[in-house]
Scaffold this active site. Structure first.
Site, PDB file in Angstrom:
ATOM      1  N   HIS A  29       7.281 -21.981 -47.153  1.00 37.03           N
ATOM      2  CA  HIS A  29       8.105 -22.227 -45.778  1.00 37.03           C
ATOM      3  C   HIS A  29       7.302 -21.138 -44.479  1.00 37.03           C
ATOM      4  O   HIS A  29       6.411 -20.400 -44.771  1.00 37.03           O
ATOM      5  CB  HIS A  29       9.376 -21.488 -46.047  1.00 37.03           C
ATOM      6  CG  HIS A  29      10.083 -22.403 -46.859  1.00 37.03           C
ATOM      7  ND1 HIS A  29      11.401 -22.304 -47.625  1.00 37.03           N
ATOM      8  CD2 HIS A  29      10.085 -23.817 -47.210  1.00 37.03           C
ATOM      9  CE1 HIS A  29      11.942 -23.214 -47.934  1.00 37.03           C
ATOM     10  NE2 HIS A  29      10.821 -24.255 -47.912  1.00 37.03           N
ATOM     11  N   THR A  30       7.950 -21.513 -43.472  1.00 32.67           N
ATOM     12  CA  THR A  30       7.414 -20.961 -42.220  1.00 32.67           C
ATOM     13  C   THR A  30       7.987 -19.401 -42.289  1.00 32.67           C
ATOM     14  O   THR A  30       9.309 -19.255 -42.539  1.00 32.67           O
ATOM     15  CB  THR A  30       7.908 -21.663 -41.078  1.00 32.67           C
ATOM     16  OG1 THR A  30       7.600 -22.818 -40.877  1.00 32.67           O
ATOM     17  CG2 THR A  30       7.248 -20.676 -39.837  1.00 32.67           C
ATOM     18  N   THR A  31       6.978 -18.319 -42.309  1.00 34.51           N
ATOM     19  CA  THR A  31       7.835 -17.152 -42.561  1.00 34.51           C
ATOM     20  C   THR A  31       7.405 -16.391 -41.085  1.00 34.51           C
ATOM     21  O   THR A  31       7.475 -15.289 -40.932  1.00 34.51           O
ATOM     22  CB  THR A  31       7.080 -16.333 -43.654  1.00 34.51           C
ATOM     23  OG1 THR A  31       5.672 -16.520 -43.761  1.00 34.51           O
ATOM     24  CG2 THR A  31       7.660 -16.831 -44.812  1.00 34.51           C
ATOM     25  N   SER A  32       6.483 -16.948 -40.306  1.00 36.63           N
ATOM     26  CA  SER A  32       6.076 -16.587 -38.863  1.00 36.63           C
ATOM     27  C   SER A  32       5.648 -17.483 -38.069  1.00 36.63           C
ATOM     28  O   SER A  32       5.336 -18.596 -38.477  1.00 36.63           O
ATOM     29  CB  SER A  32       4.961 -15.420 -39.207  1.00 36.63           C
ATOM     30  OG  SER A  32       3.736 -15.921 -39.649  1.00 36.63           O
ATOM     31  N   ASN A 133      14.251 -22.074 -44.557  1.00 31.00           N
ATOM     32  CA  ASN A 133      12.936 -22.752 -43.780  1.00 31.00           C
ATOM     33  C   ASN A 133      13.650 -22.864 -42.337  1.00 31.00           C
ATOM     34  O   ASN A 133      13.670 -23.886 -41.713  1.00 31.00           O
ATOM     35  CB  ASN A 133      12.614 -24.053 -44.296  1.00 31.00           C
ATOM     36  CG  ASN A 133      11.541 -24.634 -44.142  1.00 31.00           C
ATOM     37  OD1 ASN A 133      11.191 -25.703 -43.990  1.00 31.00           O
ATOM     38  ND2 ASN A 133      10.640 -23.862 -43.289  1.00 31.00           N
TER      39      ASN A 133
END
Lengths: 254, 205
Positions: A29-32, A133
């Site tokens: 998932h997008t973590t930054s 997410n």
């Protein structure tokens, strides 16, 4: 550790390890955020709501894109401004377009009010954070509907509130104190514009992820509109700008 | 309220083989609340009406969750009519056996819609549905001008008077009539029993 477990997972499923990815891999998932926009600042005034954001798309610390529009109009009454990940904001714009299309298909002349859009955005952002997410944005939703100005905001986990003036990101640190000191109810258009410019100027001086190319937008009884970017005036002859003490005794600041 | 010695309990059979409480339940409750700003009156199969009412309530709640605002009545009834229509051309289903009068109050004022089992959808200023609705329609056509400008009290009395035709020889009474109201600053409310007394008194009934 991740590499080992990924390799094991690939071996177990018989997938091609050299491809680097298989269905058995953990979902990433997008973590930054990747390409980011910085602060959005907005305030209520006599005729409605005014909003401002610069046009920079940063790639880390690199000033990668210099003409990104981060304030859009939607429906008949509403402005949506975003900081954070620009691709996530583009996804948000797709959702806003879907809402517009739904309204157009019913063709009863009604479009969603700013308040409804604000609530809907908060729901979507909360839903995405619940799926671990998140959409990496702070959204500012402003509008003028049925004779009343609306200004609300929501962060990437769906926490949302209404306010007479809002700022996101670095603006929370550096524009909010200015707004708290100088904002008053029923400001004229020029007073509001001046205050907003003062906020954007300070942010341009002190936030390292800005450029002096700023879009101003407003929502009034005439509807929402976003102007072409402009520069705000700057003054660099202050002594501390001319003779910075960077590195001497302040750890790099002035 | 009791009409005979066999109607006190839901499971007591009369010598004629009737469950009176069950039949009372069937002859009443034709008005349903959907939301604070929407209510329906039904004519036809009560079971179908209840299933549609459940659908409408769910849609209202979903809209309040997503947008924190009341659903637009016109959009809800349009979806409702589509639901009716789908039942007319599916081989494994039967059409809904119920017509609905849907009253709603939106940001642009009050609305009254009628849905039909066919999927047709109409909007009216005043309407009556059901097998003996004609005399009520005639009454309302005759008094339309007065109905349009009426205050709430007058409007309730008009509704009760319009009901007298279909009620045939029986007078409308606290026992056999109920009226629902909704509007600006007036969430959906059902007037029945003693609530109707002042209106019936004023009608001299």
């Amino acid at each position: 550790m991740a590499t080992v477990s990924q390799t094991l997972a690939c071996a177990a499923s018989g997938a091609d390890v050299s491809a680097g990815r298989s269905a058995a891999d953990p979902h990433k998932h997008t973590t930054s955020p990747i390409v980011t926009g910085t602060s959005v600042v907005a305030l209520k005034y006599k005729d409605g709501v005014m909003m401002a954001a610069d046009t920079l798309g940063s790639y880390g610390s690199l000033s990668r894109f210099t003409d990104l529009r981060r304030i859009v109009t939607t429906g008949g009454y509403t402005l949506v401004g975003a900081d954070g990940d620009y691709s996530d904001f583009q996804y948000v714009q797709d959702i806003l377009k879907e809402l517009e299309v739904e309204d157009a298909c019913v063709a009863d002349g009604i479009t969603h009010s700013p308040k409804e859009i604000w609530c809907c955005m908060a729901r979507i952002l909360y839903h995405r954070r619940s799926k671990m997410n998140p959409l990496w944005n702070n959204l500012v939703i402003a509008g003028f509907h049925e004779g009343e100005a609306f200004l609300g905001t929501t962060d990437k986990i769906g926490t949302s509130y209404e306010c007479d003036f809002v700022a996101t990101g670095m603006g929370l640190h550096m524009a909010m104190p200015i707004l708290r000191r100088h904002w008053k109810p029923n400001m004229s258009e020029s007073e509001a514009r001046e205050l907003l410019e003062s906020c954007m100027r300070t942010l341009f001086y002190r936030d390292c992820r800005t450029i002096n190319k700023i879009t101003f937008a407003s929502a009034t009884k005439k509807g929402p509109s976003v102007d072409e970017p402009v520069e705000v005036s700057t003054e660099w002859s202050y002594q501390s700008f001319v003779d910075p003490k960077a590195g001497s005794d302040t750890g790099g600041s002035w | 309220m009791n009409r005979n010695q066999y109607d006190t309990d839901v499971s007591t059979w009369s010598p004629q083989g009737k469950l009176h409480q069950v039949e009372y339940a069937m002859e009443s409750k034709k008005l349903f609340k959907v939301d604070d700003h929407i209510g329906i009156g039904v004519a036809g199969l009560t079971a179908d009406a209840r299933s549609l009412a459940t659908y409408m309530r769910t849609e209202c709640l979903n809209h309040r969750f997503q947008f924190n605002s009341p659903i637009i009545t016109g959009r809800l009834v349009s979806d409702l009519a589509d639901k009716h229509q789908a039942r007319t051309q599916a081989s494994w289903k039967r059409p809904y056996g119920v017509g609905l009068l849907v009253g709603g109050f939106d940001r642009d004022g009050p609305h009254l819609y009628q849905t039909c089992p066919s999927g047709n959808l109409y909007e009216y200023k005043a309407m009556a549905i059901g097998s003996r609705a004609q005399s009520a329609k005639t009454y309302m056509e005759k008094h339309l001008a007065s109905i349009e400008s009426a205050d709430l009290e007058t409007l309730v009395i008009h509704a009760l008077k319009a009901l007298e035709g279909p009620a045939n020889d029986k007078d409308v009474s606290m026992e056999n009539a109920s009226v629902s109201v909704l509007g600006k600053g007036q969430p959906f409310q059902i007037l029945e029993g003693d609530d109707l007394k002042p209106f019936l008194d004023q009608m001299g009934r």
